[in-house]
Design a protein around this motif. Structure first.
Motif, PDB file in Angstrom:
ATOM      1  N   UNK A  32       0.861  -1.171   0.000  1.00  0.00           N
ATOM      2  CA  UNK A  32       0.000   0.000   0.000  1.00  0.00           C
ATOM      3  C   UNK A  32       0.900   1.224   0.000  1.00  0.00           C
ATOM      4  N   UNK A  33       0.561   2.194  -0.829  1.00  0.00           N
ATOM      5  CA  UNK A  33       1.292   3.453  -0.875  1.00  0.00           C
ATOM      6  C   UNK A  33       0.310   4.582  -0.608  1.00  0.00           C
ATOM      7  N   UNK A  34       0.600   5.393   0.400  1.00  0.00           N
ATOM      8  CA  UNK A  34      -0.214   6.555   0.723  1.00  0.00           C
ATOM      9  C   UNK A  34       0.291   7.771  -0.031  1.00  0.00           C
ATOM     10  N   UNK A  35      -0.628   8.559  -0.555  1.00  0.00           N
ATOM     11  CA  UNK A  35      -0.305   9.711  -1.399  1.00  0.00           C
ATOM     12  C   UNK A  35      -0.953  10.960  -0.806  1.00  0.00           C
ATOM     13  N   UNK A 105      -3.991  -8.934   6.096  1.00  0.00           N
ATOM     14  CA  UNK A 105      -4.312  -8.524   7.467  1.00  0.00           C
ATOM     15  C   UNK A 105      -3.159  -7.749   8.103  1.00  0.00           C
ATOM     16  N   UNK A 106      -1.953  -8.245   7.936  1.00  0.00           N
ATOM     17  CA  UNK A 106      -0.796  -7.564   8.524  1.00  0.00           C
ATOM     18  C   UNK A 106      -0.601  -6.177   7.914  1.00  0.00           C
ATOM     19  N   UNK A 107      -0.803  -6.061   6.611  1.00  0.00           N
ATOM     20  CA  UNK A 107      -0.672  -4.753   5.956  1.00  0.00           C
ATOM     21  C   UNK A 107      -1.735  -3.788   6.474  1.00  0.00           C
ATOM     22  N   UNK A 108      -2.970  -4.257   6.618  1.00  0.00           N
ATOM     23  CA  UNK A 108      -4.035  -3.392   7.136  1.00  0.00           C
ATOM     24  C   UNK A 108      -3.756  -2.970   8.575  1.00  0.00           C
ATOM     25  N   UNK A 109      -3.275  -3.889   9.379  1.00  0.00           N
ATOM     26  CA  UNK A 109      -2.900  -3.581  10.759  1.00  0.00           C
ATOM     27  C   UNK A 109      -1.843  -2.472  10.788  1.00  0.00           C
ATOM     28  N   UNK A 110      -0.812  -2.619   9.991  1.00  0.00           N
ATOM     29  CA  UNK A 110       0.255  -1.611   9.953  1.00  0.00           C
ATOM     30  C   UNK A 110      -0.273  -0.260   9.459  1.00  0.00           C
ATOM     31  N   UNK A 111      -1.104  -0.278   8.434  1.00  0.00           N
ATOM     32  CA  UNK A 111      -1.656   0.982   7.908  1.00  0.00           C
ATOM     33  C   UNK A 111      -2.557   1.662   8.937  1.00  0.00           C
TER      34      UNK A 111
END
Length: 146
Positions: A32-35, A105-111
């Protein structure tokens, strides 16, 4: 897990290629990249501040928590600070695991953590003045599922 807090821009595609190459046994990689977005149409720039040392320690701890909770094959957190223009990347998260659900799930947790708990302070600069970005109840509520 690699954690980087930096002012320099990054190239998401190159970061993802390098990350994927470093986790050859993984069955899934999620990123995931936040902009920086300009919801009002008046944003000139966003200023992101942090306390060096404290920020890296906090991100490293949450990365270690994710690693232990989901048995990840690898993880990456990049978060920028300084002056950013609309359209620039603010942050990137990548996770690797044997199975996609774990990686997602891990990516969503981190985000969710980065959005609501990471020690960064954001100020929006517009033609009419500067304003600190307030925490959103919806971001806080997202943590409840973890």
């Amino acid at each position: 897990m690699e954690v980087r807090v930096q002012s320099a821009p990054f190239r998401p595609g190159e970061e993802l290629d390098a990350f994927t190459a470093a986790v050859p046994g993984a069955g899934a990689v999620v990123s995931f990249t936040g902009i920086v977005r300009d919801d009002s149409g008046t944003l000139a720039e966003m200023v992101i501040e942090h306390y060096p040392g404290m920020t890296e320690a906090a991100l490293t701890q949450i990365a270690e928590d994710a690693q232990a909770r989901w048995s990840l094959s690898g993880g990456l957190i990049i978060h920028r600070f300084g002056v950013l223009a609309p359209g620039e990347q603010i942050m990137m998260v990548a996770t690797a695991a044997r199975h996609r659900q774990v990686a997602f799930e891990a990516a969503e947790f981190l985000m969710d953590y980065l959005k609501s708990r990471a020690p960064f302070w954001k100020k929006e600069r517009t033609a009419t003045g500067d304003a600190w970005v307030a925490a959103k109840d919806s971001d806080e509520a997202s943590l409840d599922r973890w």
